[in-house]
Structure formats: C-alpha cells, structure tokens
Design a protein around this motif. Structure first.
Motif, PDB file in Angstrom:
ATOM      1  N   PRO A 105       0.848  -1.194   0.000  1.00 40.60           N
ATOM      2  CA  PRO A 105       0.000   0.000   0.000  1.00 40.60           C
ATOM      3  C   PRO A 105       0.886   1.247   0.000  1.00 40.60           C
ATOM      4  CG  PRO A 105      -0.612  -1.530   1.751  1.00 40.60           C
ATOM      5  CD  PRO A 105       0.707  -1.980   1.233  1.00 40.60           C
ATOM      6  N   PRO A 106       0.352   2.403  -0.396  1.00 38.25           N
ATOM      7  CA  PRO A 106       1.137   3.634  -0.282  1.00 38.25           C
ATOM      8  C   PRO A 106       1.461   3.914   1.181  1.00 38.25           C
ATOM      9  CG  PRO A 106      -0.780   3.961  -1.689  1.00 38.25           C
ATOM     10  CD  PRO A 106      -0.957   2.645  -1.006  1.00 38.25           C
ATOM     11  N   PRO A 107       2.669   4.404   1.495  1.00 36.27           N
ATOM     12  CA  PRO A 107       3.014   4.707   2.892  1.00 36.27           C
ATOM     13  C   PRO A 107       2.094   5.774   3.460  1.00 36.27           C
ATOM     14  CG  PRO A 107       4.962   4.717   1.499  1.00 36.27           C
ATOM     15  CD  PRO A 107       3.779   4.674   0.582  1.00 36.27           C
ATOM     16  N   PRO A 108       1.925   5.821   4.770  1.00 35.52           N
ATOM     17  CA  PRO A 108       1.081   6.853   5.381  1.00 35.52           C
ATOM     18  C   PRO A 108       1.643   8.238   5.111  1.00 35.52           C
ATOM     19  CG  PRO A 108       2.383   5.710   7.043  1.00 35.52           C
ATOM     20  CD  PRO A 108       2.547   4.934   5.776  1.00 35.52           C
ATOM     21  N   GLU A 109       0.767   9.157   4.806  1.00 30.63           N
ATOM     22  CA  GLU A 109       1.187  10.540   4.573  1.00 30.63           C
ATOM     23  C   GLU A 109       1.354  11.262   5.904  1.00 30.63           C
ATOM     24  OE1 GLU A 109       1.959  11.805   1.744  1.00 30.63           O
ATOM     25  OE2 GLU A 109       1.265  10.212   0.395  1.00 30.63           O
ATOM     26  N   THR A 110       2.349  12.104   6.003  1.00 27.95           N
ATOM     27  CA  THR A 110       2.591  12.881   7.215  1.00 27.95           C
ATOM     28  C   THR A 110       2.785  14.339   6.850  1.00 27.95           C
ATOM     29  OG1 THR A 110       4.987  12.531   7.103  1.00 27.95           O
ATOM     30  CG2 THR A 110       3.703  10.889   8.306  1.00 27.95           C
ATOM     31  N   ARG A 111       2.696  15.177   7.862  1.00 23.73           N
ATOM     32  CA  ARG A 111       2.935  16.599   7.617  1.00 23.73           C
ATOM     33  C   ARG A 111       4.388  16.810   7.216  1.00 23.73           C
ATOM     34  NH1 ARG A 111       5.736  18.618  11.939  1.00 23.73           N
ATOM     35  NH2 ARG A 111       5.672  17.376  13.865  1.00 23.73           N
ATOM     36  N   ARG A 112       4.608  17.863   6.470  1.00 27.83           N
ATOM     37  CA  ARG A 112       5.970  18.171   6.064  1.00 27.83           C
ATOM     38  C   ARG A 112       6.788  18.609   7.271  1.00 27.83           C
ATOM     39  NH1 ARG A 112       5.836  21.394   0.271  1.00 27.83           N
ATOM     40  NH2 ARG A 112       4.776  19.783  -0.938  1.00 27.83           N
ATOM     41  N   ARG A 113       8.041  18.204   7.290  1.00 32.36           N
ATOM     42  CA  ARG A 113       8.925  18.580   8.388  1.00 32.36           C
ATOM     43  C   ARG A 113      10.358  18.556   7.888  1.00 32.36           C
ATOM     44  NH1 ARG A 113      11.831  14.369  10.213  1.00 32.36           N
ATOM     45  NH2 ARG A 113      11.054  12.214  10.121  1.00 32.36           N
ATOM     46  N   GLY A 114      11.259  19.042   8.699  1.00 33.47           N
ATOM     47  CA  GLY A 114      12.654  19.008   8.345  1.00 33.47           C
ATOM     48  C   GLY A 114      13.254  17.638   8.601  1.00 33.47           C
ATOM     49  N   PHE A 115      14.393  17.372   8.005  1.00 33.43           N
ATOM     50  CA  PHE A 115      15.089  16.112   8.192  1.00 33.43           C
ATOM     51  C   PHE A 115      16.456  16.378   8.807  1.00 33.43           C
ATOM     52  CE2 PHE A 115      12.111  15.507   4.714  1.00 33.43           C
ATOM     53  CZ  PHE A 115      11.466  14.343   5.096  1.00 33.43           C
ATOM     54  N   LYS A 116      16.974  15.372   9.499  1.00 31.96           N
ATOM     55  CA  LYS A 116      18.237  15.527  10.221  1.00 31.96           C
ATOM     56  C   LYS A 116      19.342  14.698   9.562  1.00 31.96           C
ATOM     57  CE  LYS A 116      15.769  16.023  14.637  1.00 31.96           C
ATOM     58  NZ  LYS A 116      15.590  15.453  16.001  1.00 31.96           N
ATOM     59  N   PHE A 117      20.568  15.068   9.883  1.00 29.81           N
ATOM     60  CA  PHE A 117      21.718  14.293   9.434  1.00 29.81           C
ATOM     61  C   PHE A 117      21.586  12.844   9.893  1.00 29.81           C
ATOM     62  CE2 PHE A 117      25.812  12.425  10.642  1.00 29.81           C
ATOM     63  CZ  PHE A 117      26.434  12.396   9.410  1.00 29.81           C
ATOM     64  N   SER A 118      21.875  11.907   9.028  1.00 27.92           N
ATOM     65  CA  SER A 118      21.856  10.455   9.242  1.00 27.92           C
ATOM     66  C   SER A 118      20.446   9.870   9.200  1.00 27.92           C
ATOM     67  CB  SER A 118      22.541  10.053  10.558  1.00 27.92           C
ATOM     68  OG  SER A 118      21.674  10.166  11.659  1.00 27.92           O
ATOM     69  N   GLU A 119      19.429  10.688   8.958  1.00 32.14           N
ATOM     70  CA  GLU A 119      18.060  10.164   8.906  1.00 32.14           C
ATOM     71  C   GLU A 119      17.820   9.457   7.576  1.00 32.14           C
ATOM     72  OE1 GLU A 119      13.518  11.583  10.022  1.00 32.14           O
ATOM     73  OE2 GLU A 119      15.085  13.080   9.745  1.00 32.14           O
ATOM     74  N   GLU A 120      17.139   8.333   7.641  1.00 32.07           N
ATOM     75  CA  GLU A 120      16.830   7.563   6.442  1.00 32.07           C
ATOM     76  C   GLU A 120      15.557   8.114   5.810  1.00 32.07           C
ATOM     77  OE1 GLU A 120      15.791   3.408   6.765  1.00 32.07           O
ATOM     78  OE2 GLU A 120      17.217   2.943   5.174  1.00 32.07           O
ATOM     79  N   VAL A 121      15.608   8.349   4.494  1.00 30.64           N
ATOM     80  CA  VAL A 121      14.496   8.968   3.783  1.00 30.64           C
ATOM     81  C   VAL A 121      14.269   8.231   2.462  1.00 30.64           C
ATOM     82  CG1 VAL A 121      14.867  11.261   4.778  1.00 30.64           C
ATOM     83  CG2 VAL A 121      16.047  10.626   2.661  1.00 30.64           C
ATOM     84  N   ASP A 122      13.121   8.515   1.848  1.00 31.71           N
ATOM     85  CA  ASP A 122      12.876   8.157   0.457  1.00 31.71           C
ATOM     86  C   ASP A 122      12.959   9.451  -0.346  1.00 31.71           C
ATOM     87  OD1 ASP A 122      12.403   5.509   1.116  1.00 31.71           O
ATOM     88  OD2 ASP A 122      10.230   5.772   1.242  1.00 31.71           O
ATOM     89  N   ALA A 123      13.694   9.416  -1.453  1.00 26.41           N
ATOM     90  CA  ALA A 123      13.854  10.595  -2.303  1.00 26.41           C
ATOM     91  C   ALA A 123      13.185  10.338  -3.650  1.00 26.41           C
ATOM     92  CB  ALA A 123      15.337  10.911  -2.490  1.00 26.41           C
ATOM     93  N   TYR A 124      12.431  11.338  -4.138  1.00 23.54           N
ATOM     94  CA  TYR A 124      11.708  11.183  -5.394  1.00 23.54           C
ATOM     95  C   TYR A 124      12.628  11.545  -6.553  1.00 23.54           C
ATOM     96  CZ  TYR A 124       7.726  11.047  -8.555  1.00 23.54           C
ATOM     97  OH  TYR A 124       6.852  10.707  -9.554  1.00 23.54           O
TER      98      TYR A 124
END
Length: 331
Positions: free
Chosen positions: A75-94
């Motif tokens: 399923p599509p991942p849950p949507e969340t409010r926009r926020r900042g990201f930190k060093f070493s944080e794992e993300v998905d990039a479009y």
C-alpha cells in the motif's frame, strides 16, 4: 505474524506502490493501481498493475502495465505533515518517477538536503518537498509506526526532474600496493565488501585489483580482476576498541570472506556473541564479537557512521527484544 492475504489487500482499483527487480530499477518504489487482483482461492498470487508514472510507449501516452507477484506490491506509505530532516536520517527521495531509499548526509541552506544512495554510491541534492520519511512494509504493518506524526492528505510530487548533482564526489587517490575494499553487483555478492590490493591503474577510472581472500576457479592463486572506481573505496580506518556492541547498532559482519552490513538484533549471554539481521536477504545469523566491526560509509571522500536510522526502521521488523531481554540465549 502471517502476511496479509493479497486477495483482500490488493483489490481492483486499489492505490499501491510497486517495486521491480529489473536492472536500473531495483530499490525504487513506483505509484500505481491494481487493474486485476490475484484470483481468490488460488495459488496464483500475481496481480495486474498499472504504473502511474512509467509508460509503455515512446510517446509517453500509454501507461505501463505488468503482471507481478503480490510480494512486489505494498500500500502507499502513510502521509505525514511536512517537516525538516536531520543528518543520518533515512528517507525516500523522489527521482526518475520513483521513490529511492537514501540517507541524509548534509542539511543545506534553503530547505535542501544532500542524500546518499548506498545502492549506486551516489550523492544528490533534493528539496525538502522531494523527500519523505522512510518506512518498511512488514507483515501488514508500517515500521516505524506512525506515532506522534500528524496525518495529512496525499501530496503529489512533480514528475519534472528538479534534481541537481551535489558537489563532485571526492575520489580517493589509489596507488599501487594500496589496501582497499571492493564491492560487486554480481548475484550472491551484492552488499558485501572484500579486502583487496591495487595492482595497477588500467584506465582513467579502472584498476586491476587482487583480492586478499577470494581465489580463482582452480584455487591456485588469489583472484585478480578489473574494478571500476565506483566499486572501490579505501580500507576503513580502525575505530576505537569496542568491548561490546549494543542492541540496534549497525555493524559489518565478516561472512564468506566479505564484510556485510547488518544490525544487532540480540545480544547473547556473555555479551560476546550476537544475532545480526541483514535487510538485503531478510536473514538473521549469529556472530562472535571478533567477526564484527562498527559500520562506516565512504561518502564524499570521508568516512561517516550512519547508523541512527537503523534503530528506528528495524526495531519492529524482526521482533527485536527489549533491553531487559538482553543476555538471553536464542531459543
């Protein structure tokens, strides 16, 4: 927990995300829709899907359709409010019409981030709107769970490629006799690093290397082969002596003559043996303390420890024990 029934999870018209095993697409998730679900009461669990952003014709007018096994869907991942990201944080990039897993390596100005992709060993720059929190779909649940994060409506990301390469990757200067580590994309070796020595430079970005532990087919000498610089890195520097590794800590485990990245999921009795989980193969194995080292990544000409995100992402993927359970032997 048993996996969810695909016949009920992926119904006709359901929004989904699709993964692919095709070369050049591995590691990415693409938006799509279920066109024909898997037959009920059948061993055939294949689903006909239609991609939202990938097309089947050069004109780009006909959306690509494929029949895939349901394990390639989620399923599509849950949507969340926009926020900042930190060093070493794992993300998905479009990027290139899909979401690719990466790690934030630098917080830039104007809400932009440098993201490193282990699969391709590339680093690129993204706007915050082109990133999302990375989550894994495991046993019918999203991990890490959506706790303390406000849900918002779906956000569309433009398919226009706005990405700009970050500053050029700093290349190490490899010289004859230098000790290095080499990786491979061959089946059975993906994700591992093997110690080797530089024999000579053959082309601008290619070197002849000799492995320290892998031998040729007739086992008469150590294996030599040509390697591209993108698969070579300096030998990791020795870290401070580690008396014991901690639960959730990211490590490299020595197995089959190579170092494989994993995460400590259990500390066994005595504190010198550990259970390590490998995401690439979805396996757990037991290792002695002497066969582990702290994991480091070679990014932009520097060694960086990027392990904090693993504690969040993997905490519930493999049923990690709570700290009070430490010291118990595996049943």
């Amino acid at each position: 927990m048993a996996p969810p029934d695909p016949t009920t999870l992926f119904k006709k018209g359901s929004a989904i995300e699709i993964s692919s095993d095709d070369e050049g697409f591995r590691g990415a998730w693409y938006s799509g829709t279920v066109i024909r679900p898997a037959p009920s009461r059948s061993k055939d669990k294949r689903v006909l899907v239609e991609y939202e952003t990938l097309t089947a014709d050069e004109a780009g007018k006909k959306r690509l359709r494929e029949t895939l096994d349901w394990v390639q869907l989620r399923p599509p991942p849950p949507e969340t409010r926009r926020r900042g990201f930190k060093f070493s944080e794992e993300v998905d990039a479009y990027h290139n019409d899909g979401w690719w897993e990466g790690v934030v390596t630098e917080v830039l100005e104007d809400g932009r981030y440098s993201v490193f992709f282990r699969g391709t060993r590339e680093q690129m720059e993204f706007a915050g709107s082109e990133l999302r929190v990375h989550r894994e779909w495991k046993d019918g649940k999203w991990v890490p769970p959506l706790e303390g994060e406000e849900k918002v409506g779906p956000q569309k990301v433009s398919t226009v490629d706005k990405l700009k390469p970050s500053k050029e990757t700093v290349k190490a200067k490899y010289s004859k006799g230098m000790l290095v580590e080499v990786s491979s994309d061959e089946d059975g070796f993906q994700g591992a690093w093997f110690a080797a020595t530089i024999i000579e430079q053959q082309k601008e970005d290619k070197f002849l290397i000799e492995y320290k532990s892998l031998r040729n087919d007739d086992d008469t000498e150590f294996l030599r082969e040509e390697a591209d610089t993108m698969y070579i890195r300096p030998y990791p520097p020795a870290t401070s002596v580690v008396e014991h590794f901690n639960l959730h800590e990211e490590v490299d485990a020595l197995y089959n003559d190579g170092w494989w990245v994993g995460v400590i999921t259990k500390v066994l009795k005595g504190g010198q043996r550990y259970i390590v989980y490998f995401r690439g193969t979805d396996e757990e194995m037991e290792f002695n303390h002497s066969d582990l080292r702290l994991h480091q990544d070679w990014i932009d000409g520097k060694w960086v420890m990027v392990s904090q995100f693993c504690k969040e992402v993997l905490e519930k993927i493999v049923g990690i024990a709570e700290p009070q359970d430490l010291g118990d032997d595996v049943s």
